[in-house]
Design a protein around this motif. Structure first.
Motif, PDB file in Angstrom:
ATOM      1  N   PRO A  55      -4.208  -4.853   4.766  1.00 28.31           N
ATOM      2  CA  PRO A  55      -5.358  -4.012   5.254  1.00 28.31           C
ATOM      3  C   PRO A  55      -6.596  -3.454   4.239  1.00 28.31           C
ATOM      4  O   PRO A  55      -6.017  -2.861   3.188  1.00 28.31           O
ATOM      5  N   ASN A  56      -7.434  -3.889   4.538  1.00 25.43           N
ATOM      6  CA  ASN A  56      -8.651  -3.356   3.454  1.00 25.43           C
ATOM      7  C   ASN A  56      -8.722  -3.597   2.126  1.00 25.43           C
ATOM      8  O   ASN A  56      -9.239  -2.915   1.384  1.00 25.43           O
ATOM      9  N   TYR A  57      -7.858  -4.661   1.744  1.00 24.17           N
ATOM     10  CA  TYR A  57      -7.743  -5.008   0.346  1.00 24.17           C
ATOM     11  C   TYR A  57      -9.191  -5.710   0.124  1.00 24.17           C
ATOM     12  O   TYR A  57      -9.802  -6.378   0.600  1.00 24.17           O
ATOM     13  N   LEU A  58      -9.600  -4.941  -1.492  1.00 22.16           N
ATOM     14  CA  LEU A  58     -10.929  -5.394  -1.863  1.00 22.16           C
ATOM     15  C   LEU A  58     -10.721  -5.448  -3.324  1.00 22.16           C
ATOM     16  O   LEU A  58     -10.102  -4.455  -3.856  1.00 22.16           O
ATOM     17  N   THR A  65       0.886  -1.206  -0.065  1.00 26.74           N
ATOM     18  CA  THR A  65       0.107  -0.069  -0.019  1.00 26.74           C
ATOM     19  C   THR A  65       0.860   1.070  -0.077  1.00 26.74           C
ATOM     20  O   THR A  65       2.125   1.154   0.555  1.00 26.74           O
ATOM     21  N   LYS A  84     -13.437  -6.690   5.213  1.00 28.51           N
ATOM     22  CA  LYS A  84     -12.983  -5.865   6.178  1.00 28.51           C
ATOM     23  C   LYS A  84     -13.000  -4.341   5.739  1.00 28.51           C
ATOM     24  O   LYS A  84     -13.123  -3.311   6.279  1.00 28.51           O
ATOM     25  N   ALA A  85     -12.852  -4.267   4.453  1.00 30.34           N
ATOM     26  CA  ALA A  85     -12.990  -3.003   3.578  1.00 30.34           C
ATOM     27  C   ALA A  85     -14.319  -2.461   3.634  1.00 30.34           C
ATOM     28  O   ALA A  85     -14.709  -1.107   3.580  1.00 30.34           O
ATOM     29  N   ASN A 119      -6.183 -12.832   3.656  1.00 38.51           N
ATOM     30  CA  ASN A 119      -5.760 -11.471   4.203  1.00 38.51           C
ATOM     31  C   ASN A 119      -4.767 -11.345   3.235  1.00 38.51           C
ATOM     32  O   ASN A 119      -3.687 -11.831   2.872  1.00 38.51           O
ATOM     33  N   ALA A 136     -18.483   2.412   1.349  1.00 32.01           N
ATOM     34  CA  ALA A 136     -17.926   1.368   2.187  1.00 32.01           C
ATOM     35  C   ALA A 136     -18.958   1.002   3.527  1.00 32.01           C
ATOM     36  O   ALA A 136     -18.796   0.046   4.031  1.00 32.01           O
ATOM     37  N   SER A 137     -19.500   2.116   3.702  1.00 29.86           N
ATOM     38  CA  SER A 137     -20.194   1.889   4.903  1.00 29.86           C
ATOM     39  C   SER A 137     -21.882   1.455   4.557  1.00 29.86           C
ATOM     40  O   SER A 137     -22.575   1.398   5.711  1.00 29.86           O
ATOM     41  N   GLU A 169     -18.234  -2.082   5.766  1.00 27.76           N
ATOM     42  CA  GLU A 169     -18.783  -2.425   7.159  1.00 27.76           C
ATOM     43  C   GLU A 169     -19.969  -3.727   7.098  1.00 27.76           C
ATOM     44  O   GLU A 169     -20.060  -3.903   8.302  1.00 27.76           O
ATOM     45  N   SER A 174      -9.586  -9.168   1.779  1.00 24.37           N
ATOM     46  CA  SER A 174      -9.324  -9.489   3.127  1.00 24.37           C
ATOM     47  C   SER A 174     -10.508  -9.510   4.017  1.00 24.37           C
ATOM     48  O   SER A 174     -11.359  -8.842   4.026  1.00 24.37           O
TER      49      SER A 174
END
Length: 194
Positions: A68-71, A22, A139-140, A65, A176-177, A142, A104
């Motif tokens: 972090p927040n890989y999509l 990243t 994880k990316a 995994n 994302a939310s 909500e 992830s």
């Protein structure tokens, strides 16, 4: 094709040091890739053996995994393009049939099909209705998503040729939310095995 009992269990893992990166404010961070999965498959003949009827089922749990927040958003044979005049809520995955496919987090998948009895008039054609359920919790995002598939496999001369007709739902996120909305797609595919 409904002639023997089959039951398989599987488990696997994959690890790659510094597999993804990243970049935030020109600072590059390296992340390990760690993937773990378990699955099971069963093919169970049903009823009179001469009918070659069977229940097939597959289930799997995947823990991914990639950092972090890989999509990653994918769309099979996606021909969509952004319409500059579109005024509604745009999907964060992009245009066409793109959807969050891998990232992830965790994915749970379940599929079951029923191979119908063979037809004495057309013994080379077999039909297998099926249904599937997928839950993706990345994880990316909500909120997790649930997807459903329903269709039929049309086997021609065993596994030498197969036509699949399928209706699927797929999640669309506007942020994302946001709670995912559901869109539908019809899939038609043909496979030949030589």
């Amino acid at each position: 094709m409904g002639t023997k009992r089959v039951f398989n269990l599987g488990a696997g893992f994959y690890h790659q040091k510094d597999g993804t990166r990243t970049s935030v404010n020109s600072q590059i961070e390296k992340h390990d890739i760690a993937l773990y999965a378990i699955d099971a498959f069963a093919d169970l003949p049903l009823g009179n053996a001469k009918n070659k009827m069977a229940l097939s089922a597959y289930t799997g749990f995947y823990n991914y995994n990639f950092g972090p927040n890989y999509l990653r958003n994918l769309g099979i044979m996606n021909v969509g393009s952004n319409d500059p005049n579109f005024i509604g809520d745009k999907a964060i995955a992009g245009a066409g049939n793109l959807q969050p496919m891998i990232g992830s987090g965790n994915i749970y998948y379940l599929q079951a099909g029923l191979l119908l009895p063979s037809n004495a008039d057309k013994p080379k054609i077999r039909i297998q209705p099926f249904a599937a359920y997928t839950n993706k919790n990345f994880k990316a995002l909500e909120n997790s998503s649930s997807q459903f598939d329903v269709g039929a496999n049309w086997f021609i001369d065993g596994h030498h040729a197969k036509l699949t007709t399928q209706y699927s739902t797929r999640p669309t996120y506007t942020s994302a939310s946001a709670e995912p909305k559901s869109k539908g797609e019809f899939i038609l595919q043909f496979q030949i095995y030589l």
